[in-house]
Design an enzyme around this catalytic site. Structure first.
Site, PDB file in Angstrom:
ATOM      1  N   GLU A 184       0.799  -1.227   0.000  1.00 20.10           N
ATOM      2  CA  GLU A 184       0.000   0.000   0.000  1.00 20.10           C
ATOM      3  C   GLU A 184       0.831   1.276   0.000  1.00 20.10           C
ATOM      4  OE1 GLU A 184      -2.183   1.070   3.378  1.00 20.10           O
ATOM      5  OE2 GLU A 184      -0.890   0.078   4.820  1.00 20.10           O
TER       6      GLU A 184
ATOM      7  N   LYS B 263       7.987   6.631   3.860  1.00 14.19           N
ATOM      8  CA  LYS B 263       6.906   5.717   3.446  1.00 14.19           C
ATOM      9  C   LYS B 263       5.712   6.561   3.023  1.00 14.19           C
ATOM     10  CE  LYS B 263       3.884   1.990   5.126  1.00 14.19           C
ATOM     11  NZ  LYS B 263       3.711   0.897   6.094  1.00 14.19           N
TER      12      LYS B 263
ATOM     13  N   ASP C 130      -1.207  -7.157  10.744  1.00 17.09           N
ATOM     14  CA  ASP C 130      -0.611  -7.551   9.457  1.00 17.09           C
ATOM     15  C   ASP C 130       0.678  -8.329   9.697  1.00 17.09           C
ATOM     16  OD1 ASP C 130      -0.282  -7.788   6.731  1.00 17.09           O
ATOM     17  OD2 ASP C 130       0.421  -5.743   6.424  1.00 17.09           O
TER      18      ASP C 130
HETATM   19  N1  LIG Z   1      12.075   1.653   8.604  1.00 17.22           N
HETATM   20  C1  LIG Z   1      12.436   0.769   7.689  1.00 17.22           C
HETATM   21  N2  LIG Z   1      13.731   0.406   7.545  1.00 17.22           N
HETATM   22  C2  LIG Z   1      14.103  -0.485   6.588  1.00 17.22           C
HETATM   23  N3  LIG Z   1      13.255  -1.068   5.726  1.00 17.22           N
HETATM   24  C3  LIG Z   1      11.949  -0.749   5.799  1.00 17.22           C
HETATM   25  C4  LIG Z   1      11.461   0.185   6.782  1.00 17.22           C
HETATM   26  N4  LIG Z   1      10.122   0.309   6.622  1.00 17.22           N
HETATM   27  C5  LIG Z   1       9.800  -0.501   5.600  1.00 17.22           C
HETATM   28  N5  LIG Z   1      10.874  -1.147   5.098  1.00 17.22           N
HETATM   29  C6  LIG Z   1      10.898  -2.115   3.966  1.00 17.22           C
HETATM   30  O1  LIG Z   1       9.868  -1.821   3.059  1.00 17.22           O
HETATM   31  C7  LIG Z   1       8.922  -2.891   2.984  1.00 17.22           C
HETATM   32  C8  LIG Z   1       7.504  -2.338   2.874  1.00 17.22           C
HETATM   33  O2  LIG Z   1       7.239  -1.493   4.002  1.00 17.22           O
HETATM   34  P1  LIG Z   1       5.900  -1.653   4.843  1.00 17.22           P
HETATM   35  O3  LIG Z   1       5.907  -0.630   5.924  1.00 17.22           O
HETATM   36  O4  LIG Z   1       5.750  -3.065   5.275  1.00 17.22           O
HETATM   37  O5  LIG Z   1       4.826  -1.237   3.750  1.00 17.22           O
HETATM   38  P2  LIG Z   1       3.470  -1.970   3.258  1.00 17.22           P
HETATM   39  O6  LIG Z   1       2.428  -1.453   4.200  1.00 17.22           O
HETATM   40  O7  LIG Z   1       3.262  -1.489   1.871  1.00 17.22           O
HETATM   41  O8  LIG Z   1       3.682  -3.457   3.380  1.00 17.22           O
HETATM   42  C9  LIG Z   1       9.159  -3.715   4.239  1.00 17.22           C
HETATM   43  O9  LIG Z   1       8.812  -5.071   4.071  1.00 17.22           O
HETATM   44  C10 LIG Z   1      10.655  -3.526   4.468  1.00 17.22           C
HETATM   45  O10 LIG Z   1      11.386  -4.407   3.639  1.00 17.22           O
HETATM   46 MG   LIG Z   2       4.492  -4.630   4.987  1.00 13.73          MG
END
Ligand SMILES: Nc1ncnc2c1ncn2[C@@H]1O[C@H](COP(=O)(O)OP(=O)(O)O)[C@@H](O)[C@H]1O
Ligand SMILES: [Mg+2]
Length: 206
Positions: free
Chosen positions: A9, A25, A117
């Site tokens: 997302e 993000k 999740d």
């Molecule tokens: N703070 C962070 N540091 C390093 N990698 C991150 C971080 N936040 C997200 N990621 C990477 O990005 C991917 C997607 O982020 P996430 O927050 O899980 O988004 P979504 O809600 O789209 O799944 C994660 O699985 C991880 O690999």
């Molecule tokens: Mg995720």
């Protein structure tokens, strides 16, 4: 800014904040949703995620620091955890870390938080520590039924994404979870997981 990952997302970019490595993000518009509903959902999840990531830190859960939240762009600037998602680790390591993941989920539940999740991509292994991320669907709830839904989801993920190691990693997860929530709560939640499975909406996993 460099696009780092496309999540389910959100788009994630690598950037910096006051000389520290950071991740931005940005929750994306979903065109299949009504625009005003879409905007409310993105705002709600952005607020929830940033609040919860900070709240769970207060009882010792490793999470990224939140640097900045922008509700206009529904984005969160946070600390970069430069490790690997547990999902991408070697199978033996996933089996080993499952116990720690069970403990972390137990700690969340003990403090009245449902993650919402629980996938192996939402745990990042860095410097011998498992960090928890992606709290957009989390809730403050002490309802055992909600906690059972968390367990049921991670069980299903282990079964589908890590089928070969499902039995040993699930066993380790439960062992870690039980060590934190205690025998009585553990028995209650695992009974509820079986109930969810036997209701038939979900196929029973193992
Ligand atoms: N703070 C962070 N540091 C390093 N990698 C991150 C971080 N936040 C997200 N990621 C990477 O990005 C991917 C997607 O982020 P996430 O927050 O899980 O988004 P979504 O809600 O789209 O799944 C994660 O699985 C991880 O690999
Ligand atoms: Mg995720």
């Amino acid at each position: 800014m460099k696009l780092f990952k496309k999540g389910a997302e959100a788009d994630l970019y690598k950037t910096t904040w006051q000389n520290s490595k950071a991740i931005l993000k940005i929750r994306k518009t979903k065109n299949y949703r009504d625009p005003s509903l879409d905007s409310r959902i993105r705002k709600h999840r952005t607020i929830k995620e940033s609040q919860m990531i900070s709240f769970v830190k207060s009882f010792g859960l490793p999470t990224p620091l939140i640097y900045f939240v922008n509700l206009k762009t529904t984005s969160i600037l946070m600390q970069d955890i430069p490790g690997k998602p547990v999902h991408d680790l070697p199978e033996l390591k996933i089996i080993e870390l499952s116990k720690e993941i069970g403990k972390l989920v137990g700690l969340l539940h003990k403090n009245g938080v449902m993650h919402g999740d629980l996938t192996t991509s939402n745990f990042i292994f860095f410097q011998n520590t498992v960090f928890v991320i992606d709290f957009g669907l989390s809730q403050n709830t002490i309802k055992p039924e909600d906690h059972a839904v968390d367990l049921r989801l991670i069980k299903e993920i282990l079964n589908s994404a890590h089928a070969k190691i499902m039995l040993s990693s699930w066993k380790n997860f439960l062992c870690g979870y039980k060590s934190v929530v205690g025998n009585a709560y553990y028995a209650k939640i695992t009974k509820l997981v079986s109930d969810i499975e036997s209701r038939g909406r979900y196929a029973k996993v193992v």
